[in-house]
Design a protein around this motif. Structure first.
Motif, mmCIF file in Angstrom:
data_model
loop_
_atom_site.group_PDB
_atom_site.id
_atom_site.type_symbol
_atom_site.label_atom_id
_atom_site.label_comp_id
_atom_site.label_asym_id
_atom_site.label_seq_id
_atom_site.Cartn_x
_atom_site.Cartn_y
_atom_site.Cartn_z
ATOM 1 N N THR A 171 0.829 -1.196 0.000
ATOM 2 C CA THR A 171 0.000 0.000 0.000
ATOM 3 C C THR A 171 0.866 1.249 0.000
ATOM 4 O O THR A 171 1.701 1.439 0.876
ATOM 5 N N CYS A 172 0.648 2.068 -1.001
ATOM 6 C CA CYS A 172 1.369 3.323 -1.154
ATOM 7 C C CYS A 172 0.476 4.449 -0.624
ATOM 8 O O CYS A 172 -0.715 4.508 -0.936
ATOM 9 N N VAL A 173 1.050 5.332 0.182
ATOM 10 C CA VAL A 173 0.298 6.439 0.771
ATOM 11 C C VAL A 173 0.885 7.754 0.268
ATOM 12 O O VAL A 173 2.097 7.964 0.332
ATOM 13 N N LEU A 174 0.030 8.623 -0.239
ATOM 14 C CA LEU A 174 0.457 9.933 -0.717
ATOM 15 C C LEU A 174 -0.201 11.026 0.110
ATOM 16 O O LEU A 174 -1.411 11.227 0.022
ATOM 17 N N PRO A 175 0.595 11.738 0.910
ATOM 18 C CA PRO A 175 0.048 12.886 1.651
ATOM 19 C C PRO A 175 -0.177 14.075 0.706
ATOM 20 O O PRO A 175 0.650 14.343 -0.170
ATOM 21 N N LEU A 176 -1.287 14.761 0.892
ATOM 22 C CA LEU A 176 -1.627 15.943 0.112
ATOM 23 C C LEU A 176 -1.778 17.126 1.070
ATOM 24 O O LEU A 176 -2.653 17.107 1.920
ATOM 25 N N SER A 177 -0.938 18.129 0.906
ATOM 26 C CA SER A 177 -0.988 19.283 1.811
ATOM 27 C C SER A 177 -2.042 20.300 1.416
ATOM 28 O O SER A 177 -2.545 21.027 2.257
ATOM 29 N N GLY A 178 -2.340 20.404 0.127
ATOM 30 C CA GLY A 178 -3.357 21.347 -0.326
ATOM 31 C C GLY A 178 -2.908 22.793 -0.352
ATOM 32 O O GLY A 178 -3.729 23.705 -0.220
ATOM 33 N N LEU A 179 -1.620 23.018 -0.558
ATOM 34 C CA LEU A 179 -1.116 24.386 -0.625
ATOM 35 C C LEU A 179 -1.421 24.998 -1.987
ATOM 36 O O LEU A 179 -1.296 24.331 -3.012
ATOM 37 N N SER A 180 -1.773 26.282 -1.984
ATOM 38 C CA SER A 180 -2.047 26.994 -3.229
ATOM 39 C C SER A 180 -0.853 27.837 -3.666
ATOM 40 O O SER A 180 -0.775 28.246 -4.821
ATOM 41 N N GLY A 181 0.046 28.125 -2.767
ATOM 42 C CA GLY A 181 1.161 29.018 -3.046
ATOM 43 C C GLY A 181 0.901 30.429 -2.554
ATOM 44 O O GLY A 181 1.789 31.275 -2.577
ATOM 45 N N GLU A 182 -0.304 30.676 -2.116
ATOM 46 C CA GLU A 182 -0.670 32.003 -1.627
ATOM 47 C C GLU A 182 -0.572 32.127 -0.106
ATOM 48 O O GLU A 182 -0.809 33.178 0.453
ATOM 49 N N GLU A 183 -0.184 31.030 0.552
ATOM 50 C CA GLU A 183 -0.106 31.009 2.009
ATOM 51 C C GLU A 183 1.148 31.743 2.500
ATOM 52 O O GLU A 183 2.183 31.726 1.841
ATOM 53 N N SER A 184 1.020 32.327 3.665
ATOM 54 C CA SER A 184 2.201 32.852 4.356
ATOM 55 C C SER A 184 2.987 31.648 4.870
ATOM 56 O O SER A 184 2.456 30.530 4.909
ATOM 57 N N PRO A 185 4.244 31.839 5.259
ATOM 58 C CA PRO A 185 4.985 30.700 5.817
ATOM 59 C C PRO A 185 4.254 30.028 6.982
ATOM 60 O O PRO A 185 4.228 28.797 7.075
ATOM 61 N N ALA A 186 3.635 30.803 7.846
ATOM 62 C CA ALA A 186 2.917 30.223 8.983
ATOM 63 C C ALA A 186 1.710 29.414 8.519
ATOM 64 O O ALA A 186 1.433 28.330 9.042
ATOM 65 N N GLU A 187 0.973 29.945 7.538
ATOM 66 C CA GLU A 187 -0.185 29.214 7.014
ATOM 67 C C GLU A 187 0.248 27.925 6.319
ATOM 68 O O GLU A 187 -0.402 26.891 6.465
ATOM 69 N N ALA A 188 1.347 27.984 5.578
ATOM 70 C CA ALA A 188 1.855 26.782 4.914
ATOM 71 C C ALA A 188 2.259 25.736 5.947
ATOM 72 O O ALA A 188 1.961 24.556 5.791
#
Length: 142
Positions: A20-37
């Motif tokens: 079983t392969c697991v792929l985490p998805l963070s859902g970043l858009s690129g518009e986040e501040s470092p803290a939001e990312a």
């Protein structure tokens, strides 16, 4: 196991057990501040943790896909990865996200994520959804 913990020389012997392969998805858009990312990446980790802890000897967690929030092109890329991993010998591919991101048309065997942004991971339900997948009871999203 994380992909980086696997000794390449041991892979042929381990591969039949790590199906079983697991792929985490963070859902970043690129518009986040470092803290939001940081928060979004940590959130994905919170949803991933129950899978990694419960199934260490059967799953391989691949490098996270950090940037992508859905859409046709993103789903196409995820489906290409899924296809490649299955051709490479993984029987199941599980996506785990920390954001309530919809991925219509994704070909993963299971997609675990919050239904709403404030939902907290339920470790027992997450573990059950993976177990149900392996036992043939579901091809579902959680």
């Amino acid at each position: 196991m994380k992909f980086s913990e696997i000794d390449p020389r041991s892979w042929p012997e381990l591969q039949p057990y790590l199906d079983t392969c697991v792929l985490p998805l963070s859902g970043l858009s690129g518009e986040e501040s470092p803290a939001e990312a940081t928060d979004k990446v940590a959130r994905a980790g919170e949803w991933l943790s129950p899978v990694e802890e419960a199934f260490r000897g059967r799953t391989v967690t691949m490098p996270a896909c950090h940037y992508g929030t859905g859409g046709t092109e993103f789903v196409r890329k995820i489906n290409e990865l899924i296809s490649a991993w299955k051709k490479g010998g993984f029987r199941y591919v599980v996506l785990v996200g920390g954001q309530p991101m919809e991925l219509p048309g994704v070909e993963a065997d299971l997609y675990i994520r919050p239904a709403a942004g404030e939902d907290e991971p339920d470790a027992e339900a997450i573990v059950k959804s993976v177990t149900d997948l392996w036992q043939g009871r579901t091809k579902a999203t959680n």
